[in-house]
Design a protein around this motif. Structure first.
Motif, PDB file in Angstrom:
ATOM      1  N   ASP A 147       3.812 -13.651  -1.746  1.00  0.00           N
ATOM      2  CA  ASP A 147       3.798 -13.432  -3.188  1.00  0.00           C
ATOM      3  C   ASP A 147       3.495 -11.982  -3.432  1.00  0.00           C
ATOM      4  O   ASP A 147       2.570 -11.225  -3.052  1.00  0.00           O
ATOM      5  N   LEU A 148       4.485 -10.985  -3.920  1.00  0.00           N
ATOM      6  CA  LEU A 148       4.360  -9.816  -4.331  1.00  0.00           C
ATOM      7  C   LEU A 148       3.393  -9.596  -5.439  1.00  0.00           C
ATOM      8  O   LEU A 148       3.688  -9.785  -6.446  1.00  0.00           O
ATOM      9  N   ALA A 149       2.054  -9.363  -5.122  1.00  0.00           N
ATOM     10  CA  ALA A 149       0.843  -9.197  -6.220  1.00  0.00           C
ATOM     11  C   ALA A 149       0.688  -7.909  -6.789  1.00  0.00           C
ATOM     12  O   ALA A 149      -0.040  -7.756  -7.798  1.00  0.00           O
ATOM     13  N   GLY A 150       1.255  -6.827  -6.343  1.00  0.00           N
ATOM     14  CA  GLY A 150       1.102  -5.474  -6.825  1.00  0.00           C
ATOM     15  C   GLY A 150       1.245  -4.558  -5.600  1.00  0.00           C
ATOM     16  O   GLY A 150       1.606  -4.823  -4.652  1.00  0.00           O
ATOM     17  N   VAL A 151       0.590  -3.368  -6.066  1.00  0.00           N
ATOM     18  CA  VAL A 151       0.613  -2.194  -5.205  1.00  0.00           C
ATOM     19  C   VAL A 151      -0.983  -1.616  -5.228  1.00  0.00           C
ATOM     20  O   VAL A 151      -1.943  -1.806  -6.264  1.00  0.00           O
ATOM     21  N   GLN A 152      -1.233  -1.051  -4.366  1.00  0.00           N
ATOM     22  CA  GLN A 152      -2.444  -0.374  -4.001  1.00  0.00           C
ATOM     23  C   GLN A 152      -2.230   1.226  -3.753  1.00  0.00           C
ATOM     24  O   GLN A 152      -1.385   1.652  -2.804  1.00  0.00           O
ATOM     25  N   GLY A 153      -2.879   2.078  -4.380  1.00  0.00           N
ATOM     26  CA  GLY A 153      -2.750   3.582  -4.383  1.00  0.00           C
ATOM     27  C   GLY A 153      -4.152   4.266  -4.461  1.00  0.00           C
ATOM     28  O   GLY A 153      -4.708   4.448  -5.360  1.00  0.00           O
ATOM     29  N   GLU A 186       0.774  -1.176  -0.074  1.00  0.00           N
ATOM     30  CA  GLU A 186       0.046   0.160  -0.094  1.00  0.00           C
ATOM     31  C   GLU A 186       0.733   1.122  -0.067  1.00  0.00           C
ATOM     32  O   GLU A 186       1.835   1.641   0.944  1.00  0.00           O
ATOM     33  N   ILE A 187       0.559   2.006  -0.988  1.00  0.00           N
ATOM     34  CA  ILE A 187       1.506   3.444  -1.047  1.00  0.00           C
ATOM     35  C   ILE A 187       0.448   4.415  -0.933  1.00  0.00           C
ATOM     36  O   ILE A 187      -0.606   4.729  -1.326  1.00  0.00           O
ATOM     37  N   ASP A 188       0.957   5.378  -0.083  1.00  0.00           N
ATOM     38  CA  ASP A 188       0.079   6.622   0.332  1.00  0.00           C
ATOM     39  C   ASP A 188       0.228   7.704  -1.069  1.00  0.00           C
ATOM     40  O   ASP A 188       1.132   8.208  -1.287  1.00  0.00           O
ATOM     41  N   VAL A 189      -0.961   7.723  -1.926  1.00  0.00           N
ATOM     42  CA  VAL A 189      -0.942   8.876  -3.040  1.00  0.00           C
ATOM     43  C   VAL A 189      -1.450   9.921  -2.746  1.00  0.00           C
ATOM     44  O   VAL A 189      -1.790  10.638  -3.732  1.00  0.00           O
ATOM     45  N   ARG A 193      -3.532   8.532   4.999  1.00  0.00           N
ATOM     46  CA  ARG A 193      -4.265   7.470   5.865  1.00  0.00           C
ATOM     47  C   ARG A 193      -2.985   6.419   6.032  1.00  0.00           C
ATOM     48  O   ARG A 193      -1.933   6.550   6.473  1.00  0.00           O
ATOM     49  N   CYS A 194      -3.458   4.986   5.530  1.00  0.00           N
ATOM     50  CA  CYS A 194      -2.529   3.926   5.458  1.00  0.00           C
ATOM     51  C   CYS A 194      -1.505   4.407   4.082  1.00  0.00           C
ATOM     52  O   CYS A 194      -1.890   5.052   3.504  1.00  0.00           O
ATOM     53  N   GLY A 195      -0.556   3.508   4.251  1.00  0.00           N
ATOM     54  CA  GLY A 195       0.488   3.584   3.096  1.00  0.00           C
ATOM     55  C   GLY A 195       1.788   3.974   3.193  1.00  0.00           C
ATOM     56  O   GLY A 195       1.782   4.887   4.054  1.00  0.00           O
TER      57      GLY A 195
END
Lengths: 377, 377
Positions: free
Chosen positions: A175-181, A145-148, A152-154
């Motif tokens: 398993d590194l499945a991706g990112v959330q922004g 999770e990346i804070d964009v 909040r979180c990230g």
């Protein structure tokens, strides 16, 4: 006064007049149209979508969404994921960190029977998830999770993102499945220009971070984020590969009032499918009706709900169990009449109710459980 | 960080650290003290009291209150009354009108097995109740609701009150059991002077109306009203014979901040027994913690909840599932730490949860259902 009467199919159930109030109604014609509209919108885009089920908390609606083309669903909490999985959903992303050894153990247990992924923004949390996954012998899918811009979180720092992604990618149990922004803070901004600017910043930031990961030789995978309020903007920008809209299925007064696209005056292509049916229980003054729905039937965190009356009236909460409707002229409602009220915030209003009363053509077609109501853990 | 650790009895259950969050906690030592304090206060008064259970929605707590001397309980809705009766409560007043033939039928059905009374402010509603009571052969106890200044339900005109009371008294199926005069609009007024003035007006008005009824030869019976916010004032005034406090069992940040009596700086004799235990799920900045409790775990209609942290911090809702705690200096909380948060409004926060986790001396002594949660009908 009541929604659902404009449906084209004949009613097959008991009339709406027999519903005990306050009742949470779904106009199922509108719900189906919203789901179909989203499917059409996304069919014209290279992006995929994964609707957020915290809006409706219903495996029934989740499966309507995936049947229409959604790539699985999102939820906010482990307890929601359990209920979605039990209700037949087979691809679930938990969009908040799942923290603590006890919760991590519950998550990997669920991962032994359901396709589930989770976000993480902390190396200590990644270690917890890794230990739990190793203990039951599953490989857990984790998105960084990346804070964009939400605050909040990230993870905030680009080198911290890289370190955490490397940590996850190197784990035999993760398993590194991706990112959330996800930029939740601007979803409801009434200014289209502000929403556009915030979304552009979020995409720019996410793109910079994912480029750094790729440059370091890490797989980026899914890039998930976005919501109903920024959907038309997200579709034109490059950083995301998957959108997470939730509120489009029901809409509410706040989402419904947003300018949809850069065209001034454009409105969202989704209509209001949700209302709370209330009964007039007192007529204390000529221009006033008191209804049996207050803070325990309609949430207030999104502002003031909107009664669907033919004459204009103002709505005011009058405690936990009542609201007051004040009309300019004489109140057209008699004692015992019902009135439908559109929530100001669909998610938190749904969370107050145990059941949806599903209405088509003015009659009750079904009762659906708000199966994950109260599943806040 | 956690309440309940100051109890004098040894803990008998699992430690609080094993509780899944967000969790609604009761510090049961404080709950028992609040109930005992109310009993002592009322023992020194000629008035009776009937606690409002919409605060806690729990037959267990209702029975603790009646065991301590309360004369039965209040509730807001028929659905709550059913749950209270099933849970062993045997004297229940429904403090809102029960409107419509379907609901009236349910009410008189309940009245065949439980001692139940209801308020009414309308002759048409009285006729509905009468017909329903006659159909099952019960005599239903009815109190006339009088608007004493709240501007919600209740008859406004003194001659209308007289006519409705005569209507009820003349009915073979209804028993004129008294009047209700509740001034809910001033319970939370931060100005003691305003609360005092509003309470005096409410008593003056109720006294004038009940005098009119007596002068017409009608029995007035119970005169019920009042709440936690005006309790110290109601006890000194003449119009009421029965008080309906609810929030005293739990308290919250708003009730806890009120000046109690005419003595400047006086505080309520009840302490905070309720909190929401949350977990830190993200530490995105040096001075900031994100917790796993948002609008679906803590109500917002009463304002901002208060975290019980040793260092000062500000609480901000960050959506449905999160809140943000910002500290002046470095955040003392680590990922996975728990923090208890005092609700701003106890009633609507309780209504978000399925269970109370009952804590004594730092351990979990019991789990109580929020049995009437969602019973809004």
């Amino acid at each position: 006064m009541t929604p659902g009467t404009a449906g084209t199919k004949a009613g097959i159930g008991p009339p709406l007049a027999e519903v005990d109030t306050p009742a949470l109604l779904i106009d199922v014609d509108v719900l189906e149209a919203n789901i179909a509209t989203m499917a059409t919108l996304m069919a014209g885009s290279p992006l995929r979508y994964r609707p957020h089920t915290k809006t409706h908390k219903s495996p029934v609606i989740a499966q309507m969404q995936t049947a229409a083309g959604a790539d699985g669903v999102c939820c906010a909490k482990l307890a929601e994921a359990r209920i979605l999985a039990a209700g037949g959903c087979d691809d679930i992303l938990i969009t908040s960190p799942v923290v603590g050894a006890h919760k991590a153990a519950g998550l990997v247990e669920l991962a032994t029977t359901a396709r589930v992924a989770v976000v993480a923004d902390d190396a200590g949390n990644a270690a917890e998830l890794e230990a739990a996954a190793a203990a039951v012998g599953v490989t857990l899918r984790v998105l960084i999770e990346i804070d964009v811009g939400q605050g909040r979180c990230g993870v905030r720092d680009i080198e911290d993102v890289l370190r955490l992604a490397e940590r996850v990618a190197a784990s035999p149990s993760l398993d590194l499945a991706g990112v959330q922004g996800y930029q939740g803070a601007i979803q409801l901004d009434p200014s289209y220009a502000e929403r556009r600017a915030g979304t552009e910043l979020a995409h720019e930031r996410l793109l910079r971070f994912t480029t750094r990961l790729r440059d370091a030789g890490l797989p980026v995978g899914v890039r998930t984020g976005g919501g109903t309020g920024t959907l038309a903007i997200d579709l034109t920008l490059p950083a995301l590969s998957e959108l997470q809209p939730g509120s489009y299925v029901f809409m509410d007064t706040v989402y419904g009032s947003l300018q949809w696209s850069q065209e001034p005056g454009s409105t969202p292509p989704f209509a209001s499918a949700l209302s709370v049916l209330a009964t007039v229980i007192s007529r204390p003054e000529a221009g006033t009706a008191i209804i049996d729905a207050g803070h325990k039937a309609l949430s207030a965190d999104g502002g003031t709900p909107q009664p669907l009356t033919e004459s204009q009236c103002t709505f005011a909460f009058a405690g936990d169990e009542h609201a007051r409707l004040d009309f300019d002229g004489p109140c057209p409602l008699a004692l015992g009449d019902t009135v439908a009220v559109t929530p100001s915030h669909c998610d938190t209003t749904v969370n107050l109710h145990d059941i949806f009363t599903v209405v088509r053509a003015g009659t009750v077609e079904a009762i659906w459980q708000v199966a994950a109501r109260g599943a806040i853990h």
